[in-house]
Design a protein around this motif. Structure first.
Motif, PDB file in Angstrom:
ATOM      1  N   LEU A 154      50.080  37.884 120.287  1.00  0.00           N
ATOM      2  CA  LEU A 154      50.654  38.252 121.579  1.00  0.00           C
ATOM      3  C   LEU A 154      50.294  37.222 122.650  1.00  0.00           C
ATOM      4  CD1 LEU A 154      49.977  42.091 121.506  1.00  0.00           C
ATOM      5  CD2 LEU A 154      52.221  40.988 121.417  1.00  0.00           C
ATOM      6  N   LEU A 155      49.078  36.705 122.618  1.00  0.00           N
ATOM      7  CA  LEU A 155      48.699  35.661 123.575  1.00  0.00           C
ATOM      8  C   LEU A 155      49.563  34.417 123.412  1.00  0.00           C
ATOM      9  CD1 LEU A 155      44.782  35.524 123.768  1.00  0.00           C
ATOM     10  CD2 LEU A 155      46.385  36.341 125.499  1.00  0.00           C
TER      11      LEU A 155
ATOM     12  N   ASN B 205      49.632  27.820 128.231  1.00  0.00           N
ATOM     13  CA  ASN B 205      48.223  27.649 128.566  1.00  0.00           C
ATOM     14  C   ASN B 205      47.956  27.822 130.049  1.00  0.00           C
ATOM     15  OD1 ASN B 205      47.464  27.174 125.905  1.00  0.00           O
ATOM     16  ND2 ASN B 205      47.786  24.965 126.072  1.00  0.00           N
ATOM     17  N   GLU B 206      48.884  27.366 130.882  1.00  0.00           N
ATOM     18  CA  GLU B 206      48.687  27.487 132.329  1.00  0.00           C
ATOM     19  C   GLU B 206      48.616  28.954 132.747  1.00  0.00           C
ATOM     20  OE1 GLU B 206      50.813  26.102 136.531  1.00  0.00           O
ATOM     21  OE2 GLU B 206      51.584  25.398 134.603  1.00  0.00           O
TER      22      GLU B 206
ATOM     23  N   ASP C 284      45.317  30.451 131.496  1.00  0.00           N
ATOM     24  CA  ASP C 284      44.173  29.982 132.272  1.00  0.00           C
ATOM     25  C   ASP C 284      44.081  30.683 133.629  1.00  0.00           C
ATOM     26  OD1 ASP C 284      43.464  28.265 130.253  1.00  0.00           O
ATOM     27  OD2 ASP C 284      44.407  26.499 131.165  1.00  0.00           O
ATOM     28  N   SER C 285      45.212  31.137 134.152  1.00  0.00           N
ATOM     29  CA  SER C 285      45.223  31.775 135.467  1.00  0.00           C
ATOM     30  C   SER C 285      44.977  33.277 135.395  1.00  0.00           C
ATOM     31  CB  SER C 285      46.560  31.504 136.170  1.00  0.00           C
ATOM     32  OG  SER C 285      47.627  32.127 135.469  1.00  0.00           O
ATOM     33  N   HIS C 286      44.840  33.821 134.191  1.00  0.00           N
ATOM     34  CA  HIS C 286      44.565  35.242 134.006  1.00  0.00           C
ATOM     35  C   HIS C 286      43.250  35.413 133.237  1.00  0.00           C
ATOM     36  CE1 HIS C 286      48.776  35.373 135.115  1.00  0.00           C
ATOM     37  NE2 HIS C 286      48.685  36.679 135.259  1.00  0.00           N
ATOM     38  N   GLU C 287      42.685  36.572 133.343  1.00  0.00           N
ATOM     39  CA  GLU C 287      41.375  36.818 132.749  1.00  0.00           C
ATOM     40  C   GLU C 287      41.494  37.362 131.325  1.00  0.00           C
ATOM     41  OE1 GLU C 287      39.123  39.240 135.398  1.00  0.00           O
ATOM     42  OE2 GLU C 287      38.973  37.674 136.922  1.00  0.00           O
TER      43      GLU C 287
ATOM     44  N   THR D 144      59.621  30.953 112.874  1.00  0.00           N
ATOM     45  CA  THR D 144      60.533  31.039 113.992  1.00  0.00           C
ATOM     46  C   THR D 144      59.811  30.637 115.259  1.00  0.00           C
ATOM     47  OG1 THR D 144      59.953  33.364 114.281  1.00  0.00           O
ATOM     48  CG2 THR D 144      61.912  32.858 112.962  1.00  0.00           C
ATOM     49  N   LYS D 145      60.538  30.025 116.171  1.00  0.00           N
ATOM     50  CA  LYS D 145      59.923  29.557 117.412  1.00  0.00           C
ATOM     51  C   LYS D 145      59.607  30.753 118.296  1.00  0.00           C
ATOM     52  CE  LYS D 145      60.486  26.183 121.098  1.00  0.00           C
ATOM     53  NZ  LYS D 145      61.366  25.162 121.717  1.00  0.00           N
ATOM     54  N   GLN D 146      58.390  30.798 118.776  1.00  0.00           N
ATOM     55  CA  GLN D 146      57.961  31.906 119.605  1.00  0.00           C
ATOM     56  C   GLN D 146      58.365  31.660 121.055  1.00  0.00           C
ATOM     57  OE1 GLN D 146      53.668  32.580 119.638  1.00  0.00           O
ATOM     58  NE2 GLN D 146      54.049  34.657 118.956  1.00  0.00           N
ATOM     59  N   LYS D 147      58.804  32.726 121.731  1.00  0.00           N
ATOM     60  CA  LYS D 147      59.149  32.611 123.130  1.00  0.00           C
ATOM     61  C   LYS D 147      57.881  32.420 123.941  1.00  0.00           C
ATOM     62  CE  LYS D 147      62.740  35.934 122.103  1.00  0.00           C
ATOM     63  NZ  LYS D 147      63.152  37.348 122.194  1.00  0.00           N
ATOM     64  N   VAL D 148      57.897  31.459 124.853  1.00  0.00           N
ATOM     65  CA  VAL D 148      56.719  31.183 125.665  1.00  0.00           C
ATOM     66  C   VAL D 148      57.052  31.415 127.121  1.00  0.00           C
ATOM     67  CG1 VAL D 148      55.035  29.443 126.345  1.00  0.00           C
ATOM     68  CG2 VAL D 148      55.886  29.482 123.998  1.00  0.00           C
ATOM     69  N   PHE D 149      56.191  32.170 127.805  1.00  0.00           N
ATOM     70  CA  PHE D 149      56.394  32.483 129.210  1.00  0.00           C
ATOM     71  C   PHE D 149      55.399  31.712 130.057  1.00  0.00           C
ATOM     72  CE2 PHE D 149      57.886  36.245 126.960  1.00  0.00           C
ATOM     73  CZ  PHE D 149      59.132  36.407 127.531  1.00  0.00           C
ATOM     74  N   ALA D 150      55.838  31.417 131.257  1.00  0.00           N
ATOM     75  CA  ALA D 150      54.922  30.824 132.228  1.00  0.00           C
ATOM     76  C   ALA D 150      54.108  31.911 132.867  1.00  0.00           C
ATOM     77  CB  ALA D 150      55.730  30.068 133.277  1.00  0.00           C
TER      78      ALA D 150
END
Length: 219
Positions: free
Chosen positions: A145-146, A151-152, A155-158, A213-219
């Motif tokens: 899930l992570l 990465n940005e 890094d901005s969340h705990e 399969t390519k995983q969807k990545v969110f900002a």
């Protein structure tokens, strides 16, 4: 913990010297196989959280809500009915992955391997699967899930690291199992005990794609 447990299991089949020589490769393959099964199962509506059919902000929020339930304070709160780990362990995804790791037969030359048969006292005859097994299931799902976030954003969340999650789950589960005065304790432990008797018909056994399969990545 998992390395020593895997060596114990493999010692039934191969000479110790050969296990030590090949241990890193076997363990890496074991973890890779688990991750692939998690990735395939967790997105479906039959075995997971139906992530395949939601997009954008809705998908982002759904993943965040699952991750939040696996982390403190939701993962170590009481009563059991409000606890995030209890919620996750009672979900079908846990049964799917315990079956895949413990009860699924793997075929090697001259052997059909099933961990439950190699150590029935721990996997078939106990009140619940070993804490390390359940922690591996939860941590594997958490790690997948992570992977939906870049990465940005992470890094901005705990977020805690997967290794920290594994330790946290190993420390928290004995406390949850010991809540005998909680009204939800009996049904929770009955569900945990059912994880020691999983049969093939109890799980969906989601097919994994031949190619990743390519995983969807969110900002």
């Amino acid at each position: 913990m998992w390395t020593s447990w895997l060596l114990f299991v493999l010692s039934f089949i191969f000479p110790t010297c050969l296990i030590l020589e090949q241990g890193d490769a076997w363990f890496s393959l074991f973890m890779y196989d688990n991750r692939r099964q998690v990735s395939a199962s967790i997105v479906t509506n039959r075995a997971g959280f139906d992530l395949n059919h939601i997009f954008g902000i809705a998908l982002h929020d759904k993943i965040m809500s699952i991750i939040s339930r696996l982390m403190p304070p939701e993962s170590n709160c009481l009563p059991l009915a409000d606890n995030g780990l209890v919620w996750f362990l009672c979900h079908q995804i846990t049964k799917e992955l315990v079956y895949h790791i413990v009860f699924r037969h793997n075929t090697t030359p001259c052997h059909r391997i099933c961990l439950a048969d190699l150590d029935p006292a721990s996997f078939r005859e106990a009140a619940h699967p070993p804490v390390a097994t359940l922690s591996l299931v939860i941590t594997s799902c958490y790690d997948v899930l992570l992977g939906y976030f870049n990465n940005e954003f992470k890094d901005s969340h705990e977020f805690i690291y997967p290794s920290e999650m594994h330790t946290h789950v190993c420390e928290t589960l004995p406390m949850l199992f010991g809540q005998s005065d909680d009204p939800s304790h009996a049904p929770f432990m009955a569900t945990m005990n059912a994880l020691c008797t999983i049969k093939k018909g109890d799980v969906q056994r989601v097919s994994r794609p031949k190619h990743g399969t390519k995983q969807k990545v969110f900002a």
